[in-house]
Write an enzyme that holds these catalytic residues in place. Structure first.
Site, short mmCIF file in Angstrom:
data_model
loop_
_atom_site.label_atom_id
_atom_site.label_comp_id
_atom_site.label_asym_id
_atom_site.label_seq_id
_atom_site.Cartn_x
_atom_site.Cartn_y
_atom_site.Cartn_z
N CYS A 1 0.79 -1.23 0.00
CA CYS A 1 0.00 0.00 0.00
C CYS A 1 0.83 1.29 0.00
O CYS A 1 0.75 2.10 -0.92
CB CYS A 1 -0.92 0.00 1.21
SG CYS A 1 -1.82 -1.53 1.48
N HIS B 1 -2.49 6.27 4.86
CA HIS B 1 -1.36 5.33 4.96
C HIS B 1 -0.03 5.94 4.53
O HIS B 1 0.85 5.24 4.03
CB HIS B 1 -1.65 4.05 4.16
CG HIS B 1 -0.98 2.84 4.76
ND1 HIS B 1 -0.98 1.61 4.14
CD2 HIS B 1 -0.29 2.67 5.93
CE1 HIS B 1 -0.34 0.73 4.88
NE2 HIS B 1 0.09 1.35 5.97
#
Length: 457
Positions: free
Chosen positions: A81, A151
């Protein structure tokens, strides 16, 4: 001359002439598009109907492909990610930023030496000064909003608001419970404009609802960039409409079935359909560039067929993902693009369409691929590179033409591979014993690239 031809001619001309001052008012350039970027989380190449998925219904994504361009050789910049999101926001290989070539662990944990060092210094995250995409769009007068997974750093100084977003709502970390909005240890992770918030609802629907509110408020006064990084279908696997009595913990975080996964992807598709309908309903379709992609390959619950490998590794299944782009009047309906491209190419395309140029001190690593798609010009030959680190394991890979070299380092051990993707896209036949010269050539290119992308912090 038709409107489509005029738009294409104007765009192609814009990439050949000098760009006005970065402070130029976007109102002077009525053809700059709105931009909507929809990012799925851990969605496999074969998890979408228009990529031959047999068991998940994705009518909205399939319809988007019918209305635009479907990329069949699109690569995420990383197999996890955080690395891909870093590459998208900077338009540069994520290695240049330092500490971000592995997903940031829950609770702001660094997972390899550089990331551990930065976490100890409270520096694990993407510095706002590196966020070229948002920064340049803001300079060009864009309204910038984001709803979904961040993130890119837990520390307050790495908040999306400090990156230039006018508004941001979503989880800070890598994965949250879809109903209770917390990490496995119970830590709340839902934030709005840098502050923790509590909301009722399934996170996929909450992200969609905020996007609809934003689109409904657009009155055409300025172009906008809407960033929609959904959490679906990242773990925990939780179907819509089935709220449990308690949140998931480390013990059951990764449990779940393909059927639950399919329900999550179908809810994601439904949300995307609602967003696309709102774009049409508000009269924005002709002036809006829509991009859909996944941040990396699927886990073992996902479907990466016809490729081998999964999220976390650099076999094709870990990095080759679905990508669809729609921009009416510029890109032909229902076409495919088969040449190798990657995340940073989308960043460059967005910046060029907005009439901006990358800063001289941080040149982008990508190409304006939409220029090539629109004009039918082939891409110039270039190698593509990957490196992913976690603990004592490092994956390295380079694709040059149809040849791909992979090295998996685990402690003192190394496994090496050479594949001809033209004949063997599933990477089933290791040609290393017979292609030693090619392996040496590709390793040299990989070493030169690694030297060029050394981080500055």
């Amino acid at each position: 001359m038709t409107r489509s031809v005029l738009r294409l001619a104007a765009y192609l001309a814009s990439v050949l002439i000098a760009v006005p001052s970065a402070a130029a008012d976007s109102a002077q350039r009525p053809d700059v598009p709105n931009v909507v970027v929809i990012l799925a989380d851990d969605l496999g190449y074969g998890d979408v109907g228009c990529y031959a998925c047999p068991d998940i219904r994705t009518p909205a994504i399939d319809r988007l492909a019918e209305q635009g361009v479907r990329f069949t050789c699109y690569y995420a910049n990383g197999p996890e990610c955080t690395p891909t999101r870093t590459a998208f926001m900077t338009g540069r290989y994520q290695q240049r930023a330092g500490g971000l070539e592995c997903a940031i662990g829950n609770g702001n944990v660094g997972r390899y030496d550089d990331a551990i060092r930065l976490a100890e210094q409270h520096e694990l995250g993407l510095p706002p000064s590196e966020n070229t995409v948002v920064g340049l769009l803001k300079q060009k007068g864009y309204a910038v909003a984001g709803y979904g997974k961040w993130h890119l750093g837990y520390e307050p100084k790495f908040s999306p608001i400090h990156h230039g977003f006018d508004h941001f709502f979503g989880p800070l970390g890598g994965g949250i419970d879809y109903y209770f909005h917390c990490e496995p240890d119970g830590s709340p992770m839902l934030y709005e404009n840098g502050r923790p918030v509590e909301r009722e609802g399934y996170i996929t629907d909450l992200i969609t609802d905020r996007a609809l509110e934003f689109l409904g408020s657009r009155r055409g006064e300025k172009p906008f960039f809407l960033y929609l990084p959904y959490t679906a279908p990242h773990t925990p696997l939780q179907a819509p409409g089935e709220k449990p009595a308690a949140p998931r913990t480390d013990e059951d975080w990764n449990e779940g079935t393909r059927e639950t996964y399919a329900a999550m992807v179908e809810r994601l598709d439904r949300g995307i359909g609602r967003v696309l309908a709102a774009i049409d309903r508000n009269g924005l379709r002709e002036t809006t560039l829509v991009i859909f992609a996944s941040d990396n390959g699927g886990t073992k619950t996902g479907r990466n067929a016809p490729f081998s490998g999964h999220k976390g590794g650099v076999f094709e299944g870990g990095i080759r993902v679905p990508c669809i782009v729609r921009y009416p009047g510029m890109l032909r309906l229902g076409t495919t693009f088969d040449q190798p491209v990657m995340t940073v190419d989308l960043s460059m395309s967005i910046i060029r369409l907005a009439g901006a140029s990358p800063p001289a001190d941080r040149p982008m690593d990508g190409l304006d691929i939409l220029q090539h798609v629109a004009s039918g010009q082939p891409l110039p030959e270039r190698p593509l590179f990957w490196r992913q680190r976690r603990g004592d394991r490092t994956w390295r890979a380079v694709r040059d033409g149809q040849l791909k070299y992979i090295a998996e380092h685990t402690g003192d051990k190394i496994a090496e591979y050479v594949f001809d993707l033209g004949d063997d896209p599933g990477e089933t036949r290791n040609l290393l014993p017979d292609r030693a010269d090619d392996a040496a050539r590709l390793k040299a290119k990989l070493a030169a690239w690694e030297d060029a992308v050394r981080p500055t912090r």
